[in-house]
Design a protein around this motif. Structure first.
Motif, PDB file in Angstrom:
ATOM      1  N   ALA A  63     -42.858 -14.912 -25.069  1.00  0.00           N
ATOM      2  CA  ALA A  63     -43.946 -15.803 -25.491  1.00  0.00           C
ATOM      3  C   ALA A  63     -44.296 -15.573 -26.963  1.00  0.00           C
ATOM      4  N   SER A  64     -44.365 -14.325 -27.368  1.00  0.00           N
ATOM      5  CA  SER A  64     -44.671 -14.011 -28.769  1.00  0.00           C
ATOM      6  C   SER A  64     -43.578 -14.529 -29.700  1.00  0.00           C
ATOM      7  N   SER A  65     -42.327 -14.365 -29.295  1.00  0.00           N
ATOM      8  CA  SER A  65     -41.209 -14.868 -30.103  1.00  0.00           C
ATOM      9  C   SER A  65     -41.254 -16.383 -30.229  1.00  0.00           C
ATOM     10  N   PHE A  66     -41.616 -17.060 -29.143  1.00  0.00           N
ATOM     11  CA  PHE A  66     -41.702 -18.520 -29.175  1.00  0.00           C
ATOM     12  C   PHE A  66     -42.763 -18.977 -30.172  1.00  0.00           C
ATOM     13  N   VAL A  67     -43.919 -18.327 -30.167  1.00  0.00           N
ATOM     14  CA  VAL A  67     -44.990 -18.698 -31.100  1.00  0.00           C
ATOM     15  C   VAL A  67     -44.532 -18.492 -32.540  1.00  0.00           C
ATOM     16  N   VAL A  68     -43.847 -17.374 -32.799  1.00  0.00           N
ATOM     17  CA  VAL A  68     -43.352 -17.102 -34.151  1.00  0.00           C
ATOM     18  C   VAL A  68     -42.341 -18.164 -34.570  1.00  0.00           C
ATOM     19  N   ASP A  69     -41.429 -18.511 -33.662  1.00  0.00           N
ATOM     20  CA  ASP A  69     -40.420 -19.529 -33.973  1.00  0.00           C
ATOM     21  C   ASP A  69     -41.031 -20.904 -34.183  1.00  0.00           C
ATOM     22  N   ALA A  70     -42.159 -21.179 -33.519  1.00  0.00           N
ATOM     23  CA  ALA A  70     -42.806 -22.491 -33.624  1.00  0.00           C
ATOM     24  C   ALA A  70     -43.690 -22.616 -34.855  1.00  0.00           C
ATOM     25  N   GLY A  71     -43.846 -21.558 -35.611  1.00  0.00           N
ATOM     26  CA  GLY A  71     -44.651 -21.643 -36.826  1.00  0.00           C
ATOM     27  C   GLY A  71     -45.589 -20.476 -37.027  1.00  0.00           C
ATOM     28  N   GLY A  72     -45.755 -19.646 -36.022  1.00  0.00           N
ATOM     29  CA  GLY A  72     -46.587 -18.451 -36.151  1.00  0.00           C
ATOM     30  C   GLY A  72     -48.027 -18.767 -36.499  1.00  0.00           C
ATOM     31  N   ASP A  73     -48.542 -18.103 -37.526  1.00  0.00           N
ATOM     32  CA  ASP A  73     -49.935 -18.274 -37.936  1.00  0.00           C
ATOM     33  C   ASP A  73     -50.214 -19.635 -38.551  1.00  0.00           C
ATOM     34  N   ASP A  74     -49.184 -20.379 -38.898  1.00  0.00           N
ATOM     35  CA  ASP A  74     -49.395 -21.727 -39.425  1.00  0.00           C
ATOM     36  C   ASP A  74     -49.728 -22.723 -38.318  1.00  0.00           C
ATOM     37  N   VAL A  75     -49.542 -22.310 -37.064  1.00  0.00           N
ATOM     38  CA  VAL A  75     -49.843 -23.180 -35.927  1.00  0.00           C
ATOM     39  C   VAL A  75     -50.926 -22.565 -35.054  1.00  0.00           C
ATOM     40  N   LEU A  76     -50.757 -21.300 -34.701  1.00  0.00           N
ATOM     41  CA  LEU A  76     -51.655 -20.604 -33.777  1.00  0.00           C
ATOM     42  C   LEU A  76     -51.989 -19.244 -34.375  1.00  0.00           C
ATOM     43  N   THR A  77     -53.127 -19.139 -35.025  1.00  0.00           N
ATOM     44  CA  THR A  77     -53.474 -17.897 -35.714  1.00  0.00           C
ATOM     45  C   THR A  77     -53.951 -16.841 -34.717  1.00  0.00           C
ATOM     46  N   GLY A  78     -53.573 -15.617 -34.989  1.00  0.00           N
ATOM     47  CA  GLY A  78     -53.993 -14.495 -34.147  1.00  0.00           C
ATOM     48  C   GLY A  78     -53.498 -14.611 -32.724  1.00  0.00           C
ATOM     49  N   ALA A  79     -52.310 -15.147 -32.538  1.00  0.00           N
ATOM     50  CA  ALA A  79     -51.788 -15.366 -31.187  1.00  0.00           C
ATOM     51  C   ALA A  79     -51.463 -14.050 -30.495  1.00  0.00           C
ATOM     52  N   SER A  80     -51.817 -13.990 -29.214  1.00  0.00           N
ATOM     53  CA  SER A  80     -51.465 -12.832 -28.392  1.00  0.00           C
ATOM     54  C   SER A  80     -51.078 -13.336 -27.010  1.00  0.00           C
ATOM     55  N   ALA A  81     -50.228 -12.587 -26.354  1.00  0.00           N
ATOM     56  CA  ALA A  81     -49.764 -12.967 -25.018  1.00  0.00           C
ATOM     57  C   ALA A  81     -49.990 -11.811 -24.065  1.00  0.00           C
ATOM     58  N   THR A  82     -50.338 -12.152 -22.838  1.00  0.00           N
ATOM     59  CA  THR A  82     -50.460 -11.160 -21.776  1.00  0.00           C
ATOM     60  C   THR A  82     -49.700 -11.684 -20.560  1.00  0.00           C
TER      61      THR A  82
END
Length: 135
Positions: free
Chosen positions: A75-94
């Motif tokens: 999930a974390s890798s997907f967020v980074v690949d999708a734009g990271g902080d430019d899309v979802l700032t401070g993203a965390s997954a559990t």
């Protein structure tokens, strides 16, 4: 004939500046609508990325040999690949994996064009855990 000319010219003098007043009233409303539309698009995009990341994490963690930590990493890798902080700032997954289900939750903040507002995005995906069964 001269009376009509005098009336129309005095009428034009009375309306001078009316366009400026109309713009002063209408432009803030127009900008507010534009910014609200942009904000709605940013929140929608952040939610879409978060749910896709949660689904990707749940698929990974729900595999036969998957672990909750694998789901968090996916999930974390997907967020980074999708734009990271430019899309979802401070993203965390559990992730939470039981014997039958796995749930991955992605949490972060959407970007904001409205000062002082920082929308929170929380999306979860739950899938059954893959397991071999005897026929």
């Amino acid at each position: 004939m001269k009376a009509k000319l005098a009336t129309s010219s005095s009428k034009q003098r009375d309306e001078r500046g009316s366009v400026s007043i109309e713009l002063v009233i209408l432009l803030p409303a127009l900008f507010a609508v534009m910014f609200l539309g942009m904000q709605a698009a940013l929140v929608y995009h952040a939610r879409t990325v978060a749910i896709a990341a949660a689904q990707e994490g749940a698929k990974t963690a729900g595999g036969e040999n998957g672990k909750a930590s694998d789901g968090v990493s996916a999930a974390s890798s997907f967020v980074v690949d999708a734009g990271g902080d430019d899309v979802l700032t401070g993203a965390s997954a559990t992730a939470d994996r039981t014997a039958t289900t796995v749930t991955v939750t992605v949490r972060g903040h959407s970007l904001s064009v409205i000062p002082g507002w920082n929308p929170v995005i929380v999306q979860s995906a739950t899938l059954p855990v893959e397991r071999l069964t005897a026929p």
